[in-house]
Design a protein around this motif. Structure first.
Motif, PDB file in Angstrom:
ATOM      1  N   THR A  33      22.407  39.112  95.798  1.00  0.00           N
ATOM      2  CA  THR A  33      21.992  40.306  95.052  1.00  0.00           C
ATOM      3  C   THR A  33      22.465  41.528  95.816  1.00  0.00           C
ATOM      4  O   THR A  33      22.528  41.517  97.048  1.00  0.00           O
ATOM      5  CB  THR A  33      20.471  40.389  94.862  1.00  0.00           C
ATOM      6  OG1 THR A  33      19.835  40.351  96.138  1.00  0.00           O
ATOM      7  CG2 THR A  33      19.946  39.270  93.994  1.00  0.00           C
ATOM      8  N   SER A  50      22.706  42.085  90.216  1.00  0.00           N
ATOM      9  CA  SER A  50      23.617  40.960  90.438  1.00  0.00           C
ATOM     10  C   SER A  50      24.991  41.497  90.840  1.00  0.00           C
ATOM     11  O   SER A  50      25.329  42.650  90.538  1.00  0.00           O
ATOM     12  CB  SER A  50      23.742  40.124  89.170  1.00  0.00           C
ATOM     13  OG  SER A  50      24.480  40.848  88.189  1.00  0.00           O
ATOM     14  N   PRO A  51      25.786  40.693  91.517  1.00  0.00           N
ATOM     15  CA  PRO A  51      27.144  41.130  91.847  1.00  0.00           C
ATOM     16  C   PRO A  51      27.951  41.515  90.602  1.00  0.00           C
ATOM     17  O   PRO A  51      28.724  42.474  90.629  1.00  0.00           O
ATOM     18  CB  PRO A  51      27.752  39.924  92.566  1.00  0.00           C
ATOM     19  CG  PRO A  51      26.570  39.247  93.194  1.00  0.00           C
ATOM     20  CD  PRO A  51      25.470  39.411  92.171  1.00  0.00           C
ATOM     21  N   ALA A  52      27.769  40.805  89.504  1.00  0.00           N
ATOM     22  CA  ALA A  52      28.484  41.141  88.276  1.00  0.00           C
ATOM     23  C   ALA A  52      28.052  42.499  87.731  1.00  0.00           C
ATOM     24  O   ALA A  52      28.884  43.296  87.280  1.00  0.00           O
ATOM     25  CB  ALA A  52      28.265  40.054  87.222  1.00  0.00           C
ATOM     26  N   ALA A  53      26.753  42.773  87.774  1.00  0.00           N
ATOM     27  CA  ALA A  53      26.257  44.075  87.317  1.00  0.00           C
ATOM     28  C   ALA A  53      26.779  45.192  88.210  1.00  0.00           C
ATOM     29  O   ALA A  53      27.178  46.254  87.724  1.00  0.00           O
ATOM     30  CB  ALA A  53      24.725  44.078  87.290  1.00  0.00           C
ATOM     31  N   TRP A  54      26.803  44.963  89.515  1.00  0.00           N
ATOM     32  CA  TRP A  54      27.321  45.959  90.453  1.00  0.00           C
ATOM     33  C   TRP A  54      28.794  46.240  90.173  1.00  0.00           C
ATOM     34  O   TRP A  54      29.231  47.384  90.126  1.00  0.00           O
ATOM     35  CB  TRP A  54      27.104  45.521  91.890  1.00  0.00           C
ATOM     36  CG  TRP A  54      27.671  46.460  92.900  1.00  0.00           C
ATOM     37  CD1 TRP A  54      28.682  46.209  93.773  1.00  0.00           C
ATOM     38  CD2 TRP A  54      27.283  47.812  93.148  1.00  0.00           C
ATOM     39  NE1 TRP A  54      28.940  47.320  94.543  1.00  0.00           N
ATOM     40  CE2 TRP A  54      28.096  48.316  94.172  1.00  0.00           C
ATOM     41  CE3 TRP A  54      26.326  48.658  92.580  1.00  0.00           C
ATOM     42  CZ2 TRP A  54      27.984  49.617  94.643  1.00  0.00           C
ATOM     43  CZ3 TRP A  54      26.219  49.963  93.065  1.00  0.00           C
ATOM     44  CH2 TRP A  54      27.029  50.423  94.078  1.00  0.00           C
ATOM     45  N   ALA A  55      29.571  45.189  89.962  1.00  0.00           N
ATOM     46  CA  ALA A  55      30.994  45.362  89.665  1.00  0.00           C
ATOM     47  C   ALA A  55      31.183  46.171  88.382  1.00  0.00           C
ATOM     48  O   ALA A  55      32.070  47.036  88.316  1.00  0.00           O
ATOM     49  CB  ALA A  55      31.677  44.002  89.544  1.00  0.00           C
ATOM     50  N   GLY A  56      30.348  45.930  87.392  1.00  0.00           N
ATOM     51  CA  GLY A  56      30.414  46.700  86.153  1.00  0.00           C
ATOM     52  C   GLY A  56      30.073  48.157  86.357  1.00  0.00           C
ATOM     53  O   GLY A  56      30.740  49.051  85.810  1.00  0.00           O
ATOM     54  N   GLU A  59      32.981  49.858  88.057  1.00  0.00           N
ATOM     55  CA  GLU A  59      34.077  50.064  87.099  1.00  0.00           C
ATOM     56  C   GLU A  59      33.796  51.269  86.204  1.00  0.00           C
ATOM     57  O   GLU A  59      34.677  52.103  85.965  1.00  0.00           O
ATOM     58  CB  GLU A  59      34.291  48.806  86.259  1.00  0.00           C
ATOM     59  CG  GLU A  59      35.465  48.886  85.339  1.00  0.00           C
ATOM     60  CD  GLU A  59      36.810  48.931  86.036  1.00  0.00           C
ATOM     61  OE1 GLU A  59      37.775  49.390  85.402  1.00  0.00           O
ATOM     62  OE2 GLU A  59      36.914  48.510  87.206  1.00  0.00           O
ATOM     63  N   VAL A  66      34.282  48.361  80.908  1.00  0.00           N
ATOM     64  CA  VAL A  66      33.774  47.049  81.315  1.00  0.00           C
ATOM     65  C   VAL A  66      34.079  46.047  80.230  1.00  0.00           C
ATOM     66  O   VAL A  66      34.006  46.285  79.094  1.00  0.00           O
ATOM     67  CB  VAL A  66      32.256  47.104  81.593  1.00  0.00           C
ATOM     68  CG1 VAL A  66      31.720  45.741  81.923  1.00  0.00           C
ATOM     69  CG2 VAL A  66      31.985  48.073  82.692  1.00  0.00           C
TER      70      VAL A  66
END
Length: 66
Positions: A33, A50-56, A59, A66
């Protein structure tokens, strides 16, 4: 968990603090996280994403889609 106090290595999203957020990549790697907090409130709470949410979020901040 009080991630605001145990984030370890913290990186700022901008060069001078100010209107920035801080995140902790070592915590993210170790726990899966990403803790994110207001750079003006280093002792304040951290939002855990989450890492995916952070990456979004990164971006979007960079002006991409996204």
């Amino acid at each position: 968990m009080d991630a605001g106090h145990r984030m370890g290595l913290v990186l700022d999203s901008g060069p001078e603090g100010g209107q920035c957020v801080q995140w902790a990549p070592t915590h993210a790697t170790a726990h899966g996280t990403v803790p994110v907090r207001d750079s003006k409130s280093p002792d304040g709470p951290a939002l855990m994403v989450s890492p995916a949410a952070w990456a979004g979020l990164v971006e979007i901040a960079r002006g991409g889609e996204v």
